[in-house]
Design a protein around this motif. Structure first.
Motif, PDB file in Angstrom:
ATOM      1  N   LYS A 250     -12.632  20.037  14.712  1.00  0.00           N
ATOM      2  CA  LYS A 250     -11.769  19.558  15.796  1.00  0.00           C
ATOM      3  C   LYS A 250     -10.961  18.393  15.224  1.00  0.00           C
ATOM      4  CE  LYS A 250     -15.060  20.970  19.372  1.00  0.00           C
ATOM      5  NZ  LYS A 250     -15.952  20.534  20.484  1.00  0.00           N
ATOM      6  N   LEU A 251      -9.906  18.744  14.493  1.00  0.00           N
ATOM      7  CA  LEU A 251      -9.226  17.782  13.652  1.00  0.00           C
ATOM      8  C   LEU A 251      -8.459  16.724  14.432  1.00  0.00           C
ATOM      9  CD1 LEU A 251      -8.003  20.050  10.720  1.00  0.00           C
ATOM     10  CD2 LEU A 251     -10.131  18.780  10.963  1.00  0.00           C
ATOM     11  N   ASP A 252      -7.890  17.091  15.576  1.00  0.00           N
ATOM     12  CA  ASP A 252      -7.154  16.099  16.366  1.00  0.00           C
ATOM     13  C   ASP A 252      -8.087  14.993  16.860  1.00  0.00           C
ATOM     14  OD1 ASP A 252      -4.776  17.426  15.990  1.00  0.00           O
ATOM     15  OD2 ASP A 252      -4.888  18.537  17.872  1.00  0.00           O
ATOM     16  N   SER A 253      -9.257  15.404  17.346  1.00  0.00           N
ATOM     17  CA  SER A 253     -10.243  14.415  17.806  1.00  0.00           C
ATOM     18  C   SER A 253     -10.778  13.605  16.635  1.00  0.00           C
ATOM     19  CB  SER A 253     -11.400  15.114  18.523  1.00  0.00           C
ATOM     20  OG  SER A 253     -10.953  15.751  19.704  1.00  0.00           O
ATOM     21  N   ALA A 254     -10.963  14.272  15.502  1.00  0.00           N
ATOM     22  CA  ALA A 254     -11.443  13.567  14.313  1.00  0.00           C
ATOM     23  C   ALA A 254     -10.462  12.475  13.914  1.00  0.00           C
ATOM     24  CB  ALA A 254     -11.638  14.552  13.158  1.00  0.00           C
ATOM     25  N   LYS A 255      -9.180  12.799  13.946  1.00  0.00           N
ATOM     26  CA  LYS A 255      -8.162  11.833  13.532  1.00  0.00           C
ATOM     27  C   LYS A 255      -8.176  10.583  14.409  1.00  0.00           C
ATOM     28  CE  LYS A 255      -3.200  11.312  12.721  1.00  0.00           C
ATOM     29  NZ  LYS A 255      -1.868  11.963  12.779  1.00  0.00           N
ATOM     30  N   ILE A 256      -8.279  10.784  15.718  1.00  0.00           N
ATOM     31  CA  ILE A 256      -8.269   9.642  16.653  1.00  0.00           C
ATOM     32  C   ILE A 256      -9.396   8.667  16.325  1.00  0.00           C
ATOM     33  CG2 ILE A 256      -8.640   8.978  19.060  1.00  0.00           C
ATOM     34  CD1 ILE A 256      -7.261  11.631  19.844  1.00  0.00           C
ATOM     35  N   HIS A 257     -10.597   9.199  16.147  1.00  0.00           N
ATOM     36  CA  HIS A 257     -11.753   8.323  15.929  1.00  0.00           C
ATOM     37  C   HIS A 257     -11.782   7.742  14.512  1.00  0.00           C
ATOM     38  CE1 HIS A 257     -13.011  10.671  19.481  1.00  0.00           C
ATOM     39  NE2 HIS A 257     -13.627   9.554  19.811  1.00  0.00           N
ATOM     40  N   LEU A 258     -11.371   8.528  13.526  1.00  0.00           N
ATOM     41  CA  LEU A 258     -11.352   8.004  12.161  1.00  0.00           C
ATOM     42  C   LEU A 258     -10.296   6.920  11.993  1.00  0.00           C
ATOM     43  CD1 LEU A 258     -11.851  11.257  10.029  1.00  0.00           C
ATOM     44  CD2 LEU A 258     -13.517   9.452  10.501  1.00  0.00           C
ATOM     45  N   GLN A 259      -9.161   7.074  12.665  1.00  0.00           N
ATOM     46  CA  GLN A 259      -8.139   6.023  12.581  1.00  0.00           C
ATOM     47  C   GLN A 259      -8.601   4.742  13.264  1.00  0.00           C
ATOM     48  OE1 GLN A 259      -4.489   7.890  14.046  1.00  0.00           O
ATOM     49  NE2 GLN A 259      -3.802   8.217  11.946  1.00  0.00           N
ATOM     50  N   SER A 260      -9.383   4.878  14.329  1.00  0.00           N
ATOM     51  CA  SER A 260      -9.956   3.685  14.967  1.00  0.00           C
ATOM     52  C   SER A 260     -10.894   2.973  13.997  1.00  0.00           C
ATOM     53  CB  SER A 260     -10.715   4.072  16.240  1.00  0.00           C
ATOM     54  OG  SER A 260      -9.823   4.594  17.219  1.00  0.00           O
ATOM     55  N   ALA A 261     -11.725   3.756  13.305  1.00  0.00           N
ATOM     56  CA  ALA A 261     -12.640   3.163  12.320  1.00  0.00           C
ATOM     57  C   ALA A 261     -11.857   2.530  11.176  1.00  0.00           C
ATOM     58  CB  ALA A 261     -13.588   4.236  11.778  1.00  0.00           C
TER      59      ALA A 261
END
Length: 495
Positions: A250-261
């Motif tokens: 689920k790459l879109d969701s992954a991007k949101i959380h990884l960018q926050s980190a």
């Protein structure tokens, strides 16, 4: 993140001293907590200066002790574990002199974490046992309960090291029970948030991803209540969620959380956190087949990985020397030498295989992306403009700047990574590294031909002049493009 528990060992007294009517410590406690949790996440340099000031201007031994431990914690996050341990041992001496059993227990816990992080698990467990033993002398029941909770957390981290995730869950559950009596709401939320992250990590290890996500989200809720969501603890939960979404594609969701980190990690000096975040960002872009972004984060990951392993080796060497000097009169030094060699060897192999596996996994992606790039069709006007900009770049000799990189060149040319990769491949028949290195060698060859003074310069100077970061890189590229070594070519010109 296996090193962040050390901070928690430092905080609990800050929330109980007022209950002991030590009003004079109220202002100190406020600065202490803010520095340990918030300032350290946004401005690590300022945090260290503040901790130094707290130590210098403290009137009480307990304040000096706590300041030293804050300094130790901040240094540990920067990967400076040797200095961290030295400050912790100074603090331990103060704690022993003033018979402060609470801090003796917590410093033993901190030292346990440090030795666990460099692979000295047995030594770490010895310090943990010392902490447990001394904690029996703590009269304040609330503090004693909190220490037991943090001991269970440390035991969970040891379980993580051995991939015993069910055992880790059991220890985190015991830690949760121990924290129930914490009276300060802010600190209680902070502890629960940390526990929820550890639950999330445990269930991720068991591949029970939906349960893990629930715990990570709970962690973020509690951390937000405690004011610590934008710190390294929040980054750990964001990263955990991003990692799960990556596994679930689920790459879109992954991007949101990884960018926050990533946003949090970039503001800190926490090297271990950055290592994990960069690795996951590279994984994300690998899945997206975005080769340039993948390469960018892959390089950042490998750079900081090498730095972290180098720091760990230094810490091991320092501890080996300390133990050897301490026990030289009564112990066989060969035993410690063997231990150090074994640990260093394991670390070297770990680094080699982690890097090798990562690079091997990236090969297919790089090749497929290069094939894809040839399918890009640029408007003729765009292609002509980009080629003209490349000619201007070559004429400017900016390629001699050893800080030039693919991403920097993309910015200078006001284009995007895919277009530049495409134009280099189709018009120059080169990838970026080959293109830059060939320009540099052509430059120095021309200098050698036209300026006889260059024939007398050292190879190291020629390497630096042409923009290479080392003598060896210059020599290998010179041989590649000229079919002679630099020395051989210079001799041929002299003849």
């Amino acid at each position: 993140m296996k090193s962040l528990l050390s901070t928690i060992f430092l905080l609990c007294i800050a929330f109980t001293v007022n209950s002991q009517n030590e009003k004079a410590l109220a202002a100190f406690d406020s600065i202490y907590y803010d520095t340990a949790v918030n300032v350290s996440a946004t401005n690590p340099t300022k945090a260290l200066h503040t901790a130094d000031s707290l130590y210098l201007y403290s009137d009480m031994e307990i304040q000096r002790l706590r300041s030293l431990m804050l300094i130790a914690d901040l240094l540990e996050k920067q990967g400076k574990r040797q200095l961290s341990v030295e400050n912790a041992l100074k603090a331990l001496t103060i704690a022993e002199n003033i018979k402060d059993y609470q801090w003796q227990a917590k410093i033993y816990g901190f030292l346990s974490t440090q030795y666990r992080n460099i692979g000295f698990l047995d030594q770490g467990k010895k310090y943990l046992k010392k902490g447990i033993a001394i904690s029996s002398k703590i009269e304040n029941k609330q503090l004693a309960s909190q220490f037991r909770g943090m001991t269970y957390q440390e035991m969970a981290y040891y379980a993580f090291e051995e991939n015993k995730f069910k055992e880790a869950i059991e220890n985190v559950q015991l830690a949760s029970l121990s924290f129930e009596g914490v009276q300060n709401e802010q600190f209680k939320n902070f502890l629960i948030g940390n526990n929820e992250e550890m639950f999330g990590r445990s269930y991720t290890g068991l591949e029970e991803y939906e349960i893990a996500k629930e715990h990570y989200y709970k962690s973020l809720e509690y951390l937000e209540k405690s004011g610590a969501i934008n710190t390294q603890w929040g980054a750990m939960s964001f990263q955990g969620l991003g990692n799960i979404f990556l596994k679930q594609n689920k790459l879109d969701s992954a991007k949101i959380h990884l960018q926050s980190a990533l946003s949090i990690a970039e503001k800190t000096d926490h090297t271990a956190l950055k290592e994990n975040v960069y690795r996951n960002m590279a994984s994300y872009y690998k899945e997206r087949k975005e080769i340039d972004s993948f390469s960018f984060y892959d390089n950042k990951y490998n750079t900081i990985l090498q730095e972290n392993i180098s720091r760990t080796k230094k810490s091991i060497n320092s501890e080996f020397n300390r133990i050897s000097n301490k026990k030289k009169a009564t112990s066989n030094p060969n035993l410690y030498a063997i231990l150090a060699v074994i640990v260093l060897g394991v670390l070297a192999l770990l680094f080699y295989f982690r890097r090798k596996i990562w690079k091997l996994e990236s090969v297919d992606t790089k090749e497929s992306d290069e094939k894809k790039s040839t399918k890009i069709v640029l408007p003729q006007k765009t292609e002509d403009e980009l080629l003209e900009k490349l000619n201007e770049f070559e004429a400017s000799k900016d390629y001699l700047d050893n800080k030039i990189s693919f991403s920097v060149l993309v910015g200078q040319l006001n284009t995007n990574a895919k277009y530049l990769s495409h134009i280099l491949k189709t018009s120059k028949n080169r990838d970026y590294n080959t293109y830059i290195n060939e320009l540099r060698i052509q430059y120095i060859v021309e200098k050698l031909k036209t300026d006889s003074d260059y024939l007398n310069y050292k190879i190291s100077y020629l390497a630096e002049e042409s923009g290479f970061s080392s003598h060896s890189k210059f020599s290998s590229n010179f041989k590649r493009f000229v079919n002679l070594s630099p020395s051989e070519y210079i001799e041929s010109l002299r003849d």
